[in-house]
Enzyme design. Structure first.
Site: not given
Ligand code: GRF
Length: 219
Positions: A114, A116
């Site tokens: 993941n 984050h």
């Molecule tokens: C990102 O900020 C990620 O860290 C979080 O959700 C957002 C997703 O953005 N978990 P994207 O869909 O990859 O543009």
């Protein structure tokens, strides 16, 4: 776990929305000719913009709408079965806005990754940028980690730190961190594809032949 000599590393990517992290990962992998194959992009939201991008790129996509299931466990089980049809080495969460049940996490133990938007263990959960500004931290950033039962915990593979500016708004900080995510996640996926990351229960995460696992992003 797959190594380059066993064929390309197989990735399933789970998204819920924009999918910009997925896009950067796929584009970097193509440009760099990594031994990586994106065997399925799965969204729980039928209208996720990232899904349309993936389709336009000719990537295999699938939708499994959580709203069609009566419980989290039922959805997670169906999702896990769907994922396993593609025999991935790793499952990448890229803006997948679902809390995953312990059974799901266990099934993909040490293979579920993941990103984050905070320097974990600081600011797990949502609204990380707001909370970072409120706390007055000098550095914010993002973390790529192995998923465990505890939300936004689990062994850290790499982090990118972003300086917080005195004039930062939530939007400007979010944007700076997102740019850092677009550097960090592809880097980690490249390591995974190259077989450079080892994850196991006793030793945690080790990354071989990598000079720097922690990036500092200047602004
Ligand atoms: C990102 O900020 C990620 O860290 C979080 O959700 C957002 C997703 O953005 N978990 P994207 O869909 O990859 O543009």
């Amino acid at each position: 776990m797959t190594h380059p000599d066993a064929g390309p590393c197989r990735f399933v990517v789970l998204i819920s929305g924009r999918g910009s992290n997925m896009q950067h990962i796929v584009e970097r992998a193509r440009l760099g000719g990594w031994p990586a194959s994106f065997v399925q992009i799965i969204s729980n939201e039928p209208d996720a913009p990232g899904l349309a991008w993936a389709q336009a790129q000719g990537l295999p996509t699938d939708v499994l709408a959580h709203r069609d299931f009566s419980s989290r466990e039922a959805f997670d089980l169906a999702l896990a079965d769907r994922i396993d049809e593609h025999a991935p080495d790793y499952v990448l969460l890229a803006g997948f806005m679902r809390i995953l049940s312990p059974a799901f996490v266990q099934r993909f133990r040490n293979r579920l990754i993941n990103i984050h938007p905070s320097l974990l263990p600081a600011f797990p959960g949502l609204k990380t940028h707001e909370r970072a500004l409120q706390a007055g931290v000098g550095w914010h950033g993002c973390t790529v980690h192995v998923v465990t039962d505890e939300l936004d915990h689990g062994p850290i593979i790499a982090q990118a730190a972003v300086a917080v500016r005195s004039d930062d708004s939530v939007a400007s900080l979010r944007n700076a961190v997102l740019q850092a995510e677009h550097e960090l996640y592809p880097l980690v996926v490249q390591w995974l594809a190259n077989g450079q990351v080892k994850v196991n229960d006793s030793a945690g995460v080790t990354v071989s032949s990598v000079a720097q696992r922690h990036l500092w992003i200047n602004r």
